[in-house]
Design a protein around this motif. Sequence first.
Motif, PDB file in Angstrom:
ATOM      1  N   SER A 166       0.830  -1.207   0.000  1.00 38.26           N
ATOM      2  CA  SER A 166       0.000   0.000   0.000  1.00 38.26           C
ATOM      3  C   SER A 166       0.863   1.256   0.000  1.00 38.26           C
ATOM      4  N   GLY A 167       2.067   1.162   0.579  1.00 37.49           N
ATOM      5  CA  GLY A 167       2.978   2.298   0.554  1.00 37.49           C
ATOM      6  C   GLY A 167       3.541   2.554  -0.829  1.00 37.49           C
ATOM      7  N   LEU A 168       3.825   1.475  -1.560  1.00 38.42           N
ATOM      8  CA  LEU A 168       4.312   1.614  -2.934  1.00 38.42           C
ATOM      9  C   LEU A 168       3.211   2.134  -3.843  1.00 38.42           C
ATOM     10  N   GLY A 169       1.973   1.777  -3.529  1.00 41.39           N
ATOM     11  CA  GLY A 169       0.834   2.229  -4.321  1.00 41.39           C
ATOM     12  C   GLY A 169       0.209   1.095  -5.105  1.00 41.39           C
ATOM     13  N   PRO A 170      -1.121   1.001  -5.118  1.00 44.71           N
ATOM     14  CA  PRO A 170      -1.800  -0.104  -5.803  1.00 44.71           C
ATOM     15  C   PRO A 170      -1.426  -0.239  -7.265  1.00 44.71           C
ATOM     16  N   LEU A 171      -1.365   0.871  -7.999  1.00 41.48           N
ATOM     17  CA  LEU A 171      -1.054   0.792  -9.433  1.00 41.48           C
ATOM     18  C   LEU A 171       0.377   0.313  -9.644  1.00 41.48           C
ATOM     19  N   ALA A 172       1.300   0.800  -8.833  1.00 43.77           N
ATOM     20  CA  ALA A 172       2.699   0.398  -8.967  1.00 43.77           C
ATOM     21  C   ALA A 172       2.869  -1.094  -8.705  1.00 43.77           C
ATOM     22  N   VAL A 173       2.201  -1.593  -7.674  1.00 45.07           N
ATOM     23  CA  VAL A 173       2.297  -3.018  -7.370  1.00 45.07           C
ATOM     24  C   VAL A 173       1.657  -3.843  -8.478  1.00 45.07           C
ATOM     25  N   ALA A 174       0.534  -3.365  -8.993  1.00 47.08           N
ATOM     26  CA  ALA A 174      -0.135  -4.080 -10.087  1.00 47.08           C
ATOM     27  C   ALA A 174       0.774  -4.194 -11.298  1.00 47.08           C
ATOM     28  N   LEU A 175       1.420  -3.104 -11.679  1.00 54.05           N
ATOM     29  CA  LEU A 175       2.319  -3.131 -12.833  1.00 54.05           C
ATOM     30  C   LEU A 175       3.543  -4.000 -12.563  1.00 54.05           C
ATOM     31  N   LEU A 176       4.002  -3.992 -11.325  1.00 53.11           N
ATOM     32  CA  LEU A 176       5.117  -4.866 -10.957  1.00 53.11           C
ATOM     33  C   LEU A 176       4.739  -6.331 -11.148  1.00 53.11           C
ATOM     34  N   VAL A 177       3.541  -6.705 -10.726  1.00 49.32           N
ATOM     35  CA  VAL A 177       3.079  -8.090 -10.875  1.00 49.32           C
ATOM     36  C   VAL A 177       2.937  -8.458 -12.348  1.00 49.32           C
ATOM     37  N   VAL A 178       2.414  -7.534 -13.154  1.00 48.74           N
ATOM     38  CA  VAL A 178       2.336  -7.786 -14.597  1.00 48.74           C
ATOM     39  C   VAL A 178       3.735  -7.985 -15.167  1.00 48.74           C
ATOM     40  N   GLY A 179       4.669  -7.134 -14.756  1.00 47.94           N
ATOM     41  CA  GLY A 179       6.039  -7.252 -15.245  1.00 47.94           C
ATOM     42  C   GLY A 179       6.684  -8.574 -14.880  1.00 47.94           C
ATOM     43  N   ILE A 180       6.465  -9.023 -13.649  1.00 44.61           N
ATOM     44  CA  ILE A 180       6.996 -10.324 -13.231  1.00 44.61           C
ATOM     45  C   ILE A 180       6.356 -11.437 -14.055  1.00 44.61           C
ATOM     46  N   GLY A 181       5.057 -11.317 -14.298  1.00 46.42           N
ATOM     47  CA  GLY A 181       4.355 -12.347 -15.053  1.00 46.42           C
ATOM     48  C   GLY A 181       4.865 -12.492 -16.468  1.00 46.42           C
ATOM     49  N   VAL A 182       5.001 -11.367 -17.180  1.00 44.76           N
ATOM     50  CA  VAL A 182       5.416 -11.455 -18.578  1.00 44.76           C
ATOM     51  C   VAL A 182       6.900 -11.781 -18.708  1.00 44.76           C
ATOM     52  N   SER A 183       7.694 -11.499 -17.673  1.00 43.01           N
ATOM     53  CA  SER A 183       9.132 -11.752 -17.738  1.00 43.01           C
ATOM     54  C   SER A 183       9.540 -13.095 -17.152  1.00 43.01           C
ATOM     55  N   LEU A 184       8.914 -13.488 -16.037  1.00 37.71           N
ATOM     56  CA  LEU A 184       9.350 -14.658 -15.286  1.00 37.71           C
ATOM     57  C   LEU A 184       8.252 -15.692 -15.083  1.00 37.71           C
ATOM     58  N   GLY A 185       7.063 -15.438 -15.606  1.00 43.72           N
ATOM     59  CA  GLY A 185       5.926 -16.302 -15.320  1.00 43.72           C
ATOM     60  C   GLY A 185       5.810 -17.556 -16.158  1.00 43.72           C
ATOM     61  N   GLY A 186       6.531 -17.624 -17.267  1.00 45.64           N
ATOM     62  CA  GLY A 186       6.382 -18.745 -18.181  1.00 45.64           C
ATOM     63  C   GLY A 186       6.722 -20.111 -17.619  1.00 45.64           C
ATOM     64  N   PRO A 187       7.817 -20.255 -16.871  1.00 43.30           N
ATOM     65  CA  PRO A 187       8.203 -21.596 -16.415  1.00 43.30           C
ATOM     66  C   PRO A 187       7.248 -22.234 -15.403  1.00 43.30           C
ATOM     67  N   THR A 188       6.695 -21.436 -14.463  1.00 41.26           N
ATOM     68  CA  THR A 188       5.890 -22.028 -13.385  1.00 41.26           C
ATOM     69  C   THR A 188       4.503 -21.414 -13.222  1.00 41.26           C
ATOM     70  N   GLY A 189       4.186 -20.385 -13.982  1.00 39.58           N
ATOM     71  CA  GLY A 189       2.919 -19.706 -13.759  1.00 39.58           C
ATOM     72  C   GLY A 189       2.990 -18.658 -12.668  1.00 39.58           C
ATOM     73  N   TYR A 190       4.152 -18.408 -12.139  1.00 38.96           N
ATOM     74  CA  TYR A 190       4.503 -17.376 -11.144  1.00 38.96           C
ATOM     75  C   TYR A 190       3.501 -17.230 -10.000  1.00 38.96           C
ATOM     76  N   ALA A 191       3.523 -18.203  -9.098  1.00 43.68           N
ATOM     77  CA  ALA A 191       2.704 -18.071  -7.888  1.00 43.68           C
ATOM     78  C   ALA A 191       3.135 -16.844  -7.095  1.00 43.68           C
ATOM     79  N   ILE A 192       4.421 -16.720  -6.821  1.00 43.26           N
ATOM     80  CA  ILE A 192       5.061 -15.647  -6.035  1.00 43.26           C
ATOM     81  C   ILE A 192       4.308 -15.322  -4.739  1.00 43.26           C
ATOM     82  N   ASN A 193       3.440 -16.204  -4.322  1.00 41.56           N
ATOM     83  CA  ASN A 193       2.587 -15.955  -3.162  1.00 41.56           C
ATOM     84  C   ASN A 193       2.073 -17.292  -2.639  1.00 41.56           C
ATOM     85  N   PRO A 194       2.564 -17.750  -1.488  1.00 40.67           N
ATOM     86  CA  PRO A 194       2.113 -19.051  -0.961  1.00 40.67           C
ATOM     87  C   PRO A 194       0.612 -19.135  -0.739  1.00 40.67           C
ATOM     88  N   ALA A 195      -0.001 -18.065  -0.232  1.00 39.24           N
ATOM     89  CA  ALA A 195      -1.438 -18.088   0.028  1.00 39.24           C
ATOM     90  C   ALA A 195      -2.226 -18.177  -1.275  1.00 39.24           C
TER      91      ALA A 195
END
Length: 249
Positions: A166-195
């Motif tokens: 929330s300190g970084l900002g909702p839009l910034a975090v959203a774009l970060l997650v998109v960036g991780i997905g398109v860059s690193l998400g292919g091999p495993t589907g990028y859970a990046i979150n145990p829950a």
Amino acid sequence: MSLGIIFLSEIFGTAMLTLLGCGVVANVALKGTKGNNGGFLMVTWGWGIAVFAGVFIAAKSGAHLNPAVTLGLILNGKKEFVPGIPVDFLSTITYFGGELTGAFLGAVVCWLAHKQHFDAEPLAATKLAVFSTGPAIRSTGWNLVTEIIGAFVLVFVILTFGGTPSGLGPLAVALLVVGIGVSLGGPTGYAINPARDLGPRIAHALLPIKGKGKSDWSYSWIPVVGPMAGGGLAGIVAAAAPIVFTAAQ
């Protein structure tokens, strides 16, 4: 601020995250939906918007929505999660509990929204993919490495620039997650979150989903251990980074 508010905030935020995130996978993957075959890019943007909504909803608790973020904050040396909530065993368990509960509930609502398409979908693996991640190439060691790297990027950027999502900002975090997905998400589907992975996987195991097959518990530890390791490492490195940069100057 109280632990009760923290618990509810994380439940509602993480539930919205998994409802919209699992929902975009369902829309792309399940037979007969309007978004069928929308592609991986649609999934990554859907997850980004899901994070955007979840962070807004859970702003009062700092919007962790992710045990890896919570652990990263702890190992980063934070004294309080949010003002008035010290970092201790009870508050940590409250965050973890809210995140896992919310992830489970969001997945259940996703199933309700797509019930007829789950019934129409012939492939058990496709149904499971709505709830949890799975590797493109199954390799325990490399799948684990991928999840560690993805979670490290998420938590390191959050800690470096915002302190909490929330300190970084909702839009910034959203774009970060998109960036991780398109860059690193292919091999495993990028859970990046145990829950995000474990809660919906439990929902898959418990819900009366027609022809659902198994929940792939043999893989399930990777999207839990990998993100926790990556998030914890990010917390340690982010704490050391200012010292290193100052010394370099």
